[in-house]
Design a protein around this motif. Structure first.
Motif, PDB file in Angstrom:
ATOM      1  N   ALA A  25      10.530   5.162   6.078  1.00 21.09           N
ATOM      2  CA  ALA A  25       9.369   4.433   5.541  1.00 21.09           C
ATOM      3  C   ALA A  25       8.197   5.384   5.358  1.00 21.09           C
ATOM      4  O   ALA A  25       7.048   5.018   5.585  1.00 21.09           O
ATOM      5  N   ALA A  26       8.513   6.610   4.973  1.00 21.71           N
ATOM      6  CA  ALA A  26       7.459   7.622   4.869  1.00 21.71           C
ATOM      7  C   ALA A  26       7.037   7.887   3.424  1.00 21.71           C
ATOM      8  O   ALA A  26       6.169   8.717   3.178  1.00 21.71           O
ATOM      9  N   GLY A  27       7.654   7.173   2.487  1.00 18.16           N
ATOM     10  CA  GLY A  27       7.406   7.456   1.066  1.00 18.16           C
ATOM     11  C   GLY A  27       5.976   7.174   0.632  1.00 18.16           C
ATOM     12  O   GLY A  27       5.226   6.485   1.326  1.00 18.16           O
ATOM     13  N   LEU A  28       5.619   7.699  -0.524  1.00 19.76           N
ATOM     14  CA  LEU A  28       4.249   7.556  -1.020  1.00 19.76           C
ATOM     15  C   LEU A  28       3.988   6.169  -1.614  1.00 19.76           C
ATOM     16  O   LEU A  28       2.850   5.730  -1.698  1.00 19.76           O
ATOM     17  N   GLY A  29       5.035   5.506  -2.056  1.00 22.97           N
ATOM     18  CA  GLY A  29       4.864   4.168  -2.631  1.00 22.97           C
ATOM     19  C   GLY A  29       3.988   4.176  -3.869  1.00 22.97           C
ATOM     20  O   GLY A  29       3.137   3.298  -4.062  1.00 22.97           O
ATOM     21  N   THR A  30       4.205   5.143  -4.745  1.00 18.52           N
ATOM     22  CA  THR A  30       3.311   5.292  -5.910  1.00 18.52           C
ATOM     23  C   THR A  30       3.357   4.083  -6.839  1.00 18.52           C
ATOM     24  O   THR A  30       2.379   3.783  -7.514  1.00 18.52           O
ATOM     25  N   PRO A  40       0.822   0.469   3.929  1.00 23.45           N
ATOM     26  CA  PRO A  40       2.187   0.942   3.673  1.00 23.45           C
ATOM     27  C   PRO A  40       2.963  -0.075   2.830  1.00 23.45           C
ATOM     28  O   PRO A  40       2.914  -1.283   3.106  1.00 23.45           O
ATOM     29  N   LYS A  41       3.662   0.435   1.831  1.00 21.80           N
ATOM     30  CA  LYS A  41       4.459  -0.456   0.968  1.00 21.80           C
ATOM     31  C   LYS A  41       5.369  -1.361   1.789  1.00 21.80           C
ATOM     32  O   LYS A  41       5.546  -2.536   1.483  1.00 21.80           O
ATOM     33  N   GLU A  42       5.950  -0.799   2.839  1.00 24.17           N
ATOM     34  CA  GLU A  42       6.953  -1.518   3.621  1.00 24.17           C
ATOM     35  C   GLU A  42       6.362  -2.706   4.369  1.00 24.17           C
ATOM     36  O   GLU A  42       7.089  -3.550   4.883  1.00 24.17           O
ATOM     37  N   LEU A  43       5.021  -2.776   4.443  1.00 21.47           N
ATOM     38  CA  LEU A  43       4.384  -3.933   5.097  1.00 21.47           C
ATOM     39  C   LEU A  43       4.003  -5.013   4.094  1.00 21.47           C
ATOM     40  O   LEU A  43       3.490  -6.065   4.479  1.00 21.47           O
ATOM     41  N   GLY A  74      -1.072   8.358   7.824  1.00 21.26           N
ATOM     42  CA  GLY A  74      -1.696   7.290   7.048  1.00 21.26           C
ATOM     43  C   GLY A  74      -0.887   6.005   7.058  1.00 21.26           C
ATOM     44  O   GLY A  74      -1.342   4.980   6.562  1.00 21.26           O
ATOM     45  N   LYS A  75       0.318   6.054   7.619  1.00 24.31           N
ATOM     46  CA  LYS A  75       1.138   4.827   7.645  1.00 24.31           C
ATOM     47  C   LYS A  75       1.330   4.345   9.089  1.00 24.31           C
ATOM     48  O   LYS A  75       2.373   3.783   9.437  1.00 24.31           O
ATOM     49  N   GLU A  76       0.276   4.549   9.904  1.00 23.31           N
ATOM     50  CA  GLU A  76       0.369   4.184  11.323  1.00 23.31           C
ATOM     51  C   GLU A  76       0.551   2.673  11.511  1.00 23.31           C
ATOM     52  O   GLU A  76       1.037   2.207  12.531  1.00 23.31           O
ATOM     53  N   VAL A 117       7.641  11.505  12.478  1.00 27.52           N
ATOM     54  CA  VAL A 117       6.788  11.717  11.298  1.00 27.52           C
ATOM     55  C   VAL A 117       7.451  12.704  10.349  1.00 27.52           C
ATOM     56  O   VAL A 117       7.849  13.797  10.756  1.00 27.52           O
ATOM     57  N   GLN A 118       7.590  12.282   9.100  1.00 28.55           N
ATOM     58  CA  GLN A 118       8.057  13.190   8.049  1.00 28.55           C
ATOM     59  C   GLN A 118       6.795  13.845   7.476  1.00 28.55           C
ATOM     60  O   GLN A 118       5.990  13.173   6.828  1.00 28.55           O
ATOM     61  N   GLU A 119       6.639  15.124   7.772  1.00 33.23           N
ATOM     62  CA  GLU A 119       5.371  15.787   7.422  1.00 33.23           C
ATOM     63  C   GLU A 119       5.145  15.859   5.910  1.00 33.23           C
ATOM     64  O   GLU A 119       4.026  15.778   5.428  1.00 33.23           O
ATOM     65  N   GLN A 120       6.250  16.038   5.177  1.00 33.93           N
ATOM     66  CA  GLN A 120       6.127  16.094   3.716  1.00 33.93           C
ATOM     67  C   GLN A 120       7.181  15.193   3.112  1.00 33.93           C
ATOM     68  O   GLN A 120       8.312  15.151   3.632  1.00 33.93           O
ATOM     69  N   GLN A 121       6.854  14.527   2.038  1.00 30.87           N
ATOM     70  CA  GLN A 121       7.807  13.598   1.438  1.00 30.87           C
ATOM     71  C   GLN A 121       8.805  14.374   0.577  1.00 30.87           C
ATOM     72  O   GLN A 121       8.667  14.493  -0.641  1.00 30.87           O
ATOM     73  N   LEU A 122       9.817  14.892   1.265  1.00 30.84           N
ATOM     74  CA  LEU A 122      10.808  15.736   0.579  1.00 30.84           C
ATOM     75  C   LEU A 122      12.078  14.966   0.262  1.00 30.84           C
ATOM     76  O   LEU A 122      13.148  15.552   0.124  1.00 30.84           O
ATOM     77  N   GLY A 123      11.973  13.653   0.188  1.00 33.31           N
ATOM     78  CA  GLY A 123      13.120  12.859  -0.239  1.00 33.31           C
ATOM     79  C   GLY A 123      13.779  12.087   0.886  1.00 33.31           C
ATOM     80  O   GLY A 123      13.539  12.326   2.070  1.00 33.31           O
ATOM     81  N   LEU A 124      14.636  11.160   0.469  1.00 35.70           N
ATOM     82  CA  LEU A 124      15.293  10.265   1.415  1.00 35.70           C
ATOM     83  C   LEU A 124      16.208  11.026   2.377  1.00 35.70           C
ATOM     84  O   LEU A 124      16.233  10.744   3.583  1.00 35.70           O
ATOM     85  N   GLY A 125      16.949  12.003   1.849  1.00 34.94           N
ATOM     86  CA  GLY A 125      17.843  12.793   2.700  1.00 34.94           C
ATOM     87  C   GLY A 125      17.043  13.513   3.776  1.00 34.94           C
ATOM     88  O   GLY A 125      17.420  13.550   4.953  1.00 34.94           O
ATOM     89  N   PRO A 145      13.833  -0.146   3.776  1.00 36.24           N
ATOM     90  CA  PRO A 145      13.124  -1.421   3.942  1.00 36.24           C
ATOM     91  C   PRO A 145      12.712  -2.087   2.630  1.00 36.24           C
ATOM     92  O   PRO A 145      12.454  -3.288   2.618  1.00 36.24           O
ATOM     93  N   ASP A 146      12.649  -1.318   1.537  1.00 29.72           N
ATOM     94  CA  ASP A 146      12.248  -1.976   0.282  1.00 29.72           C
ATOM     95  C   ASP A 146      13.451  -2.534  -0.485  1.00 29.72           C
ATOM     96  O   ASP A 146      13.289  -3.121  -1.554  1.00 29.72           O
ATOM     97  N   ASP A 147      14.645  -2.361   0.052  1.00 31.81           N
ATOM     98  CA  ASP A 147      15.813  -3.076  -0.469  1.00 31.81           C
ATOM     99  C   ASP A 147      16.050  -4.246   0.485  1.00 31.81           C
ATOM    100  O   ASP A 147      16.606  -4.064   1.570  1.00 31.81           O
TER     101      ASP A 147
HETATM  102  P1  UTP Z   1      11.482   5.194  -2.758  1.00 32.07           P
HETATM  103  O1  UTP Z   1      12.478   5.867  -3.584  1.00 32.07           O
HETATM  104  O2  UTP Z   1      11.201   3.763  -3.083  1.00 32.07           O
HETATM  105  O3  UTP Z   1      10.150   6.052  -2.782  1.00 32.07           O
HETATM  106  O4  UTP Z   1      11.950   5.319  -1.258  1.00 32.07           O
HETATM  107  P2  UTP Z   1       8.652   5.717  -2.385  1.00 32.07           P
HETATM  108  O5  UTP Z   1       7.925   6.967  -2.206  1.00 32.07           O
HETATM  109  O6  UTP Z   1       8.599   4.771  -1.208  1.00 32.07           O
HETATM  110  O7  UTP Z   1       8.065   4.875  -3.606  1.00 32.07           O
HETATM  111  P3  UTP Z   1       7.643   5.374  -5.088  1.00 32.07           P
HETATM  112  O8  UTP Z   1       8.905   5.802  -5.772  1.00 32.07           O
HETATM  113  O9  UTP Z   1       6.650   6.494  -4.917  1.00 32.07           O
HETATM  114  O10 UTP Z   1       7.027   4.148  -5.693  1.00 32.07           O
HETATM  115  C1  UTP Z   1      12.889   4.451  -0.640  1.00 32.07           C
HETATM  116  C2  UTP Z   1      12.588   4.409   0.853  1.00 32.07           C
HETATM  117  O11 UTP Z   1      12.690   5.712   1.410  1.00 32.07           O
HETATM  118  C3  UTP Z   1      11.481   6.094   2.035  1.00 32.07           C
HETATM  119  C4  UTP Z   1      10.420   5.179   1.438  1.00 32.07           C
HETATM  120  O12 UTP Z   1       9.340   4.977   2.350  1.00 32.07           O
HETATM  121  C5  UTP Z   1      11.183   3.901   1.147  1.00 32.07           C
HETATM  122  O13 UTP Z   1      11.211   3.032   2.260  1.00 32.07           O
HETATM  123  N1  UTP Z   1      11.228   7.536   1.793  1.00 32.07           N
HETATM  124  C6  UTP Z   1      11.295   8.068   0.536  1.00 32.07           C
HETATM  125  C7  UTP Z   1      10.899   8.356   2.863  1.00 32.07           C
HETATM  126  O14 UTP Z   1      10.842   7.899   4.027  1.00 32.07           O
HETATM  127  N2  UTP Z   1      10.646   9.686   2.635  1.00 32.07           N
HETATM  128  C8  UTP Z   1      10.715  10.228   1.392  1.00 32.07           C
HETATM  129  O15 UTP Z   1      10.472  11.470   1.264  1.00 32.07           O
HETATM  130  C9  UTP Z   1      11.048   9.401   0.318  1.00 32.07           C
END
Ligand code: UTP
Length: 305
Positions: A25-30, A40-43, A74-76, A117-125, A145-147
């Motif tokens: 749940a560390a994504g930017l949620g753009t 946080p998007k997940e909330l 920022g997603k505390e 904490v994922q320090e940088q959003q480097l992807g789901l993996g 969580p967003d599925d």
């Molecule tokens: P998404 O692909 O929906 O990415 O991630 P995102 O950043 O949340 O949203 P957009 O694309 O910028 O709108 C699917 C899940 O994986 C997490 C997200 O928080 C979300 O729950 N995720 C994604 C991470 O934890 N870290 C990442 O680096 C990327």
């Protein structure tokens, strides 16, 4: 919501139950900006319940005891959401709102929740890899969580049955249209039981003409712990992200993997319209909100441009 289950398999070799899960749940949620500047998007709620609560309830139902939340600065609010709120509970009790107080208390007792904490959003993996130390050397479930997936038998439980049966990793898949395959990871697989497939390969976002099937991977995975060393060997892809699909591709070279065409309805809560659709359907399926929702829909001014 009425969805019968077809996934009833007698386990052959009973494995230890899965105790741990990762919820990235560390994504930017753009896609939810500007809201995600602060929330946080997940909330964000489906009708009245945060998406992440659906996911953690699903895991608790599947017997998971320890949930590792991957968060970012920022997603505390995510960890806060699962902490006890004794003052709030007391005020609700004192005011006679006993059910509400119990509902609030129930959230903090769903599972033992820890955060990394994922320090940088480097992807789901990369997010999953961040949880390596917390998970250790045992199979675990990943819930995005967003599925949000609803149905009679929670999807994680359906997948556990397949994991127990085969002792291997399991991904959740759903059938999508040929045109839609380009938005998903797609499995190359053959059916070995009703709704159960043995996976030969995984392709990320294929062109419709190149897709090996129309079975799209959605946000539920049961993974063997060897996936961590695979993710460590996965080099960041074109957009500098470590993709979970790539790590799973390496895992597949070492051990079998299965896909389950689950029973249930999946909502894409990662987009505003997906979340709107989910809220509408949930409201229409709930006795206490159905009539009023229908009234609202009927009274919409559809002539508006
Ligand atoms: P998404 O692909 O929906 O990415 O991630 P995102 O950043 O949340 O949203 P957009 O694309 O910028 O709108 C699917 C899940 O994986 C997490 C997200 O928080 C979300 O729950 N995720 C994604 C991470 O934890 N870290 C990442 O680096 C990327």
């Amino acid at each position: 919501m009425g969805f019968g289950s077809n996934v009833r398999i007698a386990p052959v070799a009973k494995l230890a139950p899965i105790r741990k899960a990762v919820v990235p749940a560390a994504g930017l949620g753009t896609r939810f900006l500007p809201t995600t500047k602060a929330v946080p998007k997940e909330l964000l709620p489906i009708l009245d319940k945060p998406m992440i609560q659906y996911g953690v309830e699903e895991l608790a139902d599947a017997g998971v005891e320890h949930v590792v939340l991957v968060t970012s600065h920022g997603k505390e609010g995510l960890a806060q959401f699962f902490r006890p709120s004794p003052e709030l509970e007391q005020r609700l009790f004192d005011g006679g709102a006993v059910e509400l107080a119990e509902m609030v208390r129930g959230i903090s007792s769903l599972a033992h929740i820890t955060t990394v904490v994922q320090e940088q959003q480097l992807g789901l993996g990369h997010a999953v890899l961040t949880a390596k130390e917390s998970i250790g050397d045992e199979p675990f479930i990943v819930v995005l969580p967003d599925d949000v997936i609803v149905g009679d038998v929670p999807v994680s439980r359906q997948m556990l049955e397949v994991h127990q049966r085969y002792g291997a990793s399991v991904v959740a898949v759903q059938e999508v249209t040929r045109e839609a395959v380009g938005s998903y990871g797609v499995v190359d697989a053959h059916e070995v039981g009703k709704g159960i497939y043995k996976v030969r390969g995984l392709v990320e976002k294929p062109a419709p003409e190149d897709a090996p099937s129309n079975l799209a991977v959605v946000g539920r995975y049961i993974l063997m712990p060897e996936v961590f060393s695979c993710l460590e060997r996965t080099s960041p892809g074109a957009i500098s992200e470590i993709q979970l699909t790539d790590g799973m591709g390496l895992l597949l070279e070492e051990q079998p993997m299965y896909a389950l065409r689950f029973e249930g309805t999946r909502y894409d809560g990662g987009t505003p319209l997906g979340l709107l659709k989910a809220s509408l359907e949930v409201a229409l399926n709930r006795e206490d909100t159905r009539d009023r929702t229908l009234e609202i829909i009927r009274n919409l001014d559809l002539e508006q441009p």
